[in-house]
Scaffold this motif. Sequence first.
Motif, PDB file in Angstrom:
ATOM      1  N   ARG A   1       0.819  -1.223   0.000  1.00 22.64           N
ATOM      2  CA  ARG A   1       0.000   0.000   0.000  1.00 22.64           C
ATOM      3  C   ARG A   1       0.850   1.269   0.000  1.00 22.64           C
ATOM      4  NH1 ARG A   1      -4.765  -0.954   4.344  1.00 22.64           N
ATOM      5  NH2 ARG A   1      -5.307   1.162   3.657  1.00 22.64           N
ATOM      6  N   LEU A   2       1.997   1.202   0.628  1.00 20.80           N
ATOM      7  CA  LEU A   2       2.868   2.385   0.662  1.00 20.80           C
ATOM      8  C   LEU A   2       3.724   2.510  -0.598  1.00 20.80           C
ATOM      9  CD1 LEU A   2       4.176   2.284   4.351  1.00 20.80           C
ATOM     10  CD2 LEU A   2       2.716   4.067   3.365  1.00 20.80           C
ATOM     11  N   PHE A   3       4.313   1.379  -1.024  1.00 19.60           N
ATOM     12  CA  PHE A   3       5.365   1.451  -2.038  1.00 19.60           C
ATOM     13  C   PHE A   3       5.097   0.610  -3.283  1.00 19.60           C
ATOM     14  CE2 PHE A   3       7.717   1.796   2.164  1.00 19.60           C
ATOM     15  CZ  PHE A   3       7.779   3.185   2.138  1.00 19.60           C
ATOM     16  N   GLY A   4       3.950  -0.087  -3.330  1.00 18.39           N
ATOM     17  CA  GLY A   4       3.615  -0.869  -4.514  1.00 18.39           C
ATOM     18  C   GLY A   4       4.336  -2.196  -4.631  1.00 18.39           C
ATOM     19  N   LEU A   5       5.016  -2.646  -3.578  1.00 18.06           N
ATOM     20  CA  LEU A   5       5.738  -3.918  -3.636  1.00 18.06           C
ATOM     21  C   LEU A   5       4.788  -5.094  -3.468  1.00 18.06           C
ATOM     22  CD1 LEU A   5       8.880  -3.171  -1.408  1.00 18.06           C
ATOM     23  CD2 LEU A   5       8.672  -2.991  -3.898  1.00 18.06           C
ATOM     24  N   SER A   6       5.111  -6.220  -4.100  1.00 18.60           N
ATOM     25  CA  SER A   6       4.365  -7.461  -3.859  1.00 18.60           C
ATOM     26  C   SER A   6       5.368  -8.596  -3.646  1.00 18.60           C
ATOM     27  CB  SER A   6       3.412  -7.777  -5.013  1.00 18.60           C
ATOM     28  OG  SER A   6       4.104  -7.815  -6.239  1.00 18.60           O
ATOM     29  N   PHE A   7       4.910  -9.666  -3.011  1.00 22.27           N
ATOM     30  CA  PHE A   7       5.806 -10.723  -2.534  1.00 22.27           C
ATOM     31  C   PHE A   7       5.286 -12.084  -2.968  1.00 22.27           C
ATOM     32  CE2 PHE A   7       6.179  -7.013   0.026  1.00 22.27           C
ATOM     33  CZ  PHE A   7       7.513  -6.915   0.366  1.00 22.27           C
ATOM     34  N   GLN A   8       6.126 -12.844  -3.658  1.00 22.61           N
ATOM     35  CA  GLN A   8       5.760 -14.186  -4.101  1.00 22.61           C
ATOM     36  C   GLN A   8       6.673 -15.187  -3.410  1.00 22.61           C
ATOM     37  OE1 GLN A   8       5.960 -14.209  -8.397  1.00 22.61           O
ATOM     38  NE2 GLN A   8       4.160 -12.894  -8.616  1.00 22.61           N
TER      39      GLN A   8
ATOM     40  N   ALA B   1      12.453  -6.743  -7.892  1.00 18.95           N
ATOM     41  CA  ALA B   1      13.056  -5.723  -7.026  1.00 18.95           C
ATOM     42  C   ALA B   1      14.123  -6.303  -6.107  1.00 18.95           C
ATOM     43  CB  ALA B   1      11.980  -5.036  -6.187  1.00 18.95           C
ATOM     44  N   GLY B   2      14.014  -7.587  -5.783  1.00 19.25           N
ATOM     45  CA  GLY B   2      14.968  -8.196  -4.874  1.00 19.25           C
ATOM     46  C   GLY B   2      14.424  -9.488  -4.317  1.00 19.25           C
ATOM     47  N   THR B   3      15.162 -10.066  -3.385  1.00 21.16           N
ATOM     48  CA  THR B   3      14.763 -11.309  -2.730  1.00 21.16           C
ATOM     49  C   THR B   3      14.795 -11.077  -1.224  1.00 21.16           C
ATOM     50  OG1 THR B   3      15.892 -12.473  -4.524  1.00 21.16           O
ATOM     51  CG2 THR B   3      15.173 -13.795  -2.637  1.00 21.16           C
ATOM     52  N   PHE B   4      13.772 -11.567  -0.546  1.00 23.51           N
ATOM     53  CA  PHE B   4      13.669 -11.381   0.903  1.00 23.51           C
ATOM     54  C   PHE B   4      13.644 -12.738   1.590  1.00 23.51           C
ATOM     55  CE2 PHE B   4      10.933 -11.001   4.737  1.00 23.51           C
ATOM     56  CZ  PHE B   4      11.776 -10.189   5.477  1.00 23.51           C
ATOM     57  N   ILE B   5      14.520 -12.905   2.582  1.00 18.44           N
ATOM     58  CA  ILE B   5      14.596 -14.136   3.368  1.00 18.44           C
ATOM     59  C   ILE B   5      14.118 -13.841   4.781  1.00 18.44           C
ATOM     60  CG2 ILE B   5      16.162 -15.885   4.343  1.00 18.44           C
ATOM     61  CD1 ILE B   5      17.997 -15.411   1.915  1.00 18.44           C
ATOM     62  N   GLY B   6      13.276 -14.709   5.314  1.00 17.52           N
ATOM     63  CA  GLY B   6      12.816 -14.593   6.699  1.00 17.52           C
ATOM     64  C   GLY B   6      13.295 -15.777   7.517  1.00 17.52           C
ATOM     65  N   ASP B   7      14.004 -15.502   8.603  1.00 16.07           N
ATOM     66  CA  ASP B   7      14.530 -16.542   9.497  1.00 16.07           C
ATOM     67  C   ASP B   7      14.005 -16.203  10.888  1.00 16.07           C
ATOM     68  OD1 ASP B   7      15.978 -18.253  11.081  1.00 16.07           O
ATOM     69  OD2 ASP B   7      17.947 -17.711  10.276  1.00 16.07           O
ATOM     70  N   TYR B   8      12.891 -16.835  11.287  1.00 12.85           N
ATOM     71  CA  TYR B   8      12.076 -16.287  12.369  1.00 12.85           C
ATOM     72  C   TYR B   8      12.239 -16.942  13.741  1.00 12.85           C
ATOM     73  CZ  TYR B   8       9.758 -13.802   8.593  1.00 12.85           C
ATOM     74  OH  TYR B   8       9.499 -12.988   7.522  1.00 12.85           O
ATOM     75  N   PHE B   9      12.758 -18.183  13.816  1.00 12.77           N
ATOM     76  CA  PHE B   9      12.665 -18.906  15.083  1.00 12.77           C
ATOM     77  C   PHE B   9      13.996 -18.974  15.846  1.00 12.77           C
ATOM     78  CE2 PHE B   9       9.338 -21.008  12.394  1.00 12.77           C
ATOM     79  CZ  PHE B   9       8.273 -20.373  13.002  1.00 12.77           C
ATOM     80  N   ALA B  10      13.875 -18.958  17.170  1.00 14.46           N
ATOM     81  CA  ALA B  10      15.043 -19.099  18.045  1.00 14.46           C
ATOM     82  C   ALA B  10      15.618 -20.511  17.913  1.00 14.46           C
ATOM     83  CB  ALA B  10      14.638 -18.844  19.496  1.00 14.46           C
ATOM     84  N   ARG B  11      16.938 -20.612  18.025  1.00 16.81           N
ATOM     85  CA  ARG B  11      17.611 -21.917  18.066  1.00 16.81           C
ATOM     86  C   ARG B  11      18.981 -21.710  18.706  1.00 16.81           C
ATOM     87  NH1 ARG B  11      16.940 -20.907  12.497  1.00 16.81           N
ATOM     88  NH2 ARG B  11      18.779 -19.918  11.566  1.00 16.81           N
ATOM     89  N   PRO B  12      19.582 -22.766  19.230  1.00 16.08           N
ATOM     90  CA  PRO B  12      20.871 -22.601  19.920  1.00 16.08           C
ATOM     91  C   PRO B  12      21.997 -22.086  19.024  1.00 16.08           C
ATOM     92  CG  PRO B  12      19.842 -24.705  20.513  1.00 16.08           C
ATOM     93  CD  PRO B  12      19.029 -24.128  19.398  1.00 16.08           C
ATOM     94  N   SER B  13      21.889 -22.287  17.705  1.00 15.63           N
ATOM     95  CA  SER B  13      22.964 -21.857  16.794  1.00 15.63           C
ATOM     96  C   SER B  13      22.853 -20.394  16.395  1.00 15.63           C
ATOM     97  CB  SER B  13      22.936 -22.722  15.526  1.00 15.63           C
ATOM     98  OG  SER B  13      21.720 -22.539  14.820  1.00 15.63           O
ATOM     99  N   LYS B  14      21.886 -19.685  16.950  1.00 12.19           N
ATOM    100  CA  LYS B  14      21.615 -18.300  16.552  1.00 12.19           C
ATOM    101  C   LYS B  14      21.845 -17.380  17.743  1.00 12.19           C
ATOM    102  CE  LYS B  14      17.784 -17.503  14.145  1.00 12.19           C
ATOM    103  NZ  LYS B  14      16.342 -17.264  13.838  1.00 12.19           N
ATOM    104  N   ARG B  15      22.500 -16.228  17.493  1.00  9.33           N
ATOM    105  CA  ARG B  15      22.634 -15.272  18.597  1.00  9.33           C
ATOM    106  C   ARG B  15      21.276 -14.640  18.882  1.00  9.33           C
ATOM    107  NH1 ARG B  15      23.060  -9.850  16.803  1.00  9.33           N
ATOM    108  NH2 ARG B  15      23.807  -9.562  14.662  1.00  9.33           N
ATOM    109  N   SER B  16      21.111 -14.109  20.067  1.00 13.29           N
ATOM    110  CA  SER B  16      19.813 -13.575  20.473  1.00 13.29           C
ATOM    111  C   SER B  16      19.559 -12.239  19.788  1.00 13.29           C
ATOM    112  CB  SER B  16      19.751 -13.410  21.995  1.00 13.29           C
ATOM    113  OG  SER B  16      20.734 -12.477  22.418  1.00 13.29           O
TER     114      SER B  16
END
Length: 692
Positions: free
Chosen positions: A381-388, A413-428
């Motif tokens: 709505r703000l910038f006209g972007l869409s995500f597939q 326009a680009g590629t977006f990666i989402g990495d959402y969950f906590a795990r021991p191998s990830k810093r907080s």
Amino acid sequence: MTASDATLAGNPLLQPWTTPFGLPPFESIAPEHYRPAFDTALAEQQAQIAAIADSPEPPTFANTIEALERSGQTLKKVGGVFFNLAGSHTSDAIQAVEREMAPILAKHRNSIFMNEALYKRVAALYEKRESLGLTPEQARVLDRYHTIFVRAGAKLGPEEKKRLAAITERLASLGTQFSQNVLADEKSYQLVLDGEADLEGLPSFLREAAAQAAEERGLKGKYVITLSRSSIEPFLQFSKRRDLREQAFNAWAARGDNGGATDNKAIIAETTALRAERAKLLGYETFADFKLADTMAKTPDNVLKLLNDVWAPARARAEEERNDLQAQAQSIGDNIVIEPWDWRYYADQVRMARHNLDEATIKPYFQLDRIIEAAFETANRLFGLSFQELKDFPRYHPDIRAWQVLDAGGGHAGTFIGDYFARPSKRSGAWMSAFRSQEKLTGDVRPIIVNVMNFAKGGAGEPSLLSFDDARTLFHEFGHGLHGLLSNVTYPLLAGTAVSTDFVELPSQLYEHWLSQPDILRRYATHYLTGEPIPEELLTRLMAARNFNQGFATVEYLASAFVDLELHRRRELDDLDVSGFEAETLRKIGMPREIIMRHRTPHFTHVFSGDGYSSGYYSYLWSEVLDADAFTAFEETGNAFDPDMAGKLKRFIYSAGNLRDPAEAYTAFRGRLPTADALLAKRGLMAAVEDA
């Protein structure tokens, strides 16, 4: 072909990537690939830099500045993969490479920015910049490079350069060790809950997340609370077991401060001394003076004025809140004095009494998938972007997701990666980064942007449910993501989020405002079982409670900002008693006993895992002055998605990278610079100002 050549030929980090949208081929990359890839990439850029510095041709913008910008492509590619995974999915092998490479990469950077012949070429261009016929963007790139060289020590004599190089290499190693120590403390701690007595007060969503965490740690049938914020904070909020709250809270507060191999206090003392010495070599009285000279704030005094202006009303509000919590405890027969591990527990009860609102009522309406959709809808709505969403793409962990981002005309326009969950191998924590940044110098390079979170994973077959704060964090990081995705510049140096730290939080904090728009919440805050939208009366109560506990939130943040600034305003280079200094700084500002710093010094990764936010933690508040005022611009139109305002926002903020000085960029968008009034109103602290 030698064995070494054969190894390099088979190294996926050094091959062209034929993956969708040029994503790194994560599944083919092993830890043993990194060091040879780094060595090859470093040698390549060293040869490129030598060719520029030693050129017999007179310096031109093309043969010096553009050549600099084109150099190091392989190093960017290798580093983009390595450092993202070092934060989000590390291992002992990756951490070993990280420790090894930190001083080597610092030495490499020094070899570029302390190169006398190279600096002379840049300085010659800078001296005659007005007569070169440069475009505004080229002039900005030249100005930034000249600033970077000078701040890196290019003008120093040989002995000073040698000492400064040694300092920066040592600081790189210290920063790496600091973050690895914090991660080790977070990873090693688990509060195991066994039986109903341990679970008393915990709502079903927290029990399910704790059961999932236990199962991941081989403790099926039990429940585990970790030091991830999405685990520890709700536990402190709901657990009726005061003894367990105290135990978990103390572990959380003591990260990096436990003695032994992972204690960070000696690292902090050495780091601050080396930073102070670095600043003096470069002609500044303190490290804070050096660091802030290249920001919007400019001086420590300007930062202190803002911190002090907000501190008085925030502290007054926090003391009122403390009294309310104490009264609540007494009213239910808990004959206690409020301690830091009690705050969230009684605050939840006061919020329930005042607004008839508790987390267990709100969370079922905030499903992770729906809030991701809400963030995407807002961008549309703000910038006209869409995500597939992409289904078949290389992953570094099974949980990550990816989307192709299309612009308003349907182009890539680009590629977006989402990495959402906590795990021991990830810093907080939560952050945005880039595997590849936008630029046009070497072709139409489209960005690959990642958002990393630490949300609790739902149980088997169950969606992940977020708190309202979690949802706000997702919008915040996606605001950073848009700053990277919408970038529209020619030169890599200016791309995306490559702006000063006290401006970089504007796009992220501003984006949070759209989460609270009623039409966004009505559409996307839907119950995970029934699909029903959030009831209007609950939505009204949620909005009314937005500023609840703001005294606490502002005080815990400001305390960290004060300590960061004061540590880096020190002029002495002698041994630092970290704990004593922290305690004395908090005493001077009158820190309420019942609240601790949001980030205590021994685990303050913003400030000590590198110097990105050193002397710069105030930046969130500085940017909040901007974002509160910027959203007011939309409110003044009567339309939170006003197309004219959105167009200016995109042009001057989200897509502009570092094309302009931050104050100039903000003024181009808003017509003027802001005052702190909109910030105080946003945090609900105006009344406290009048009372103070």
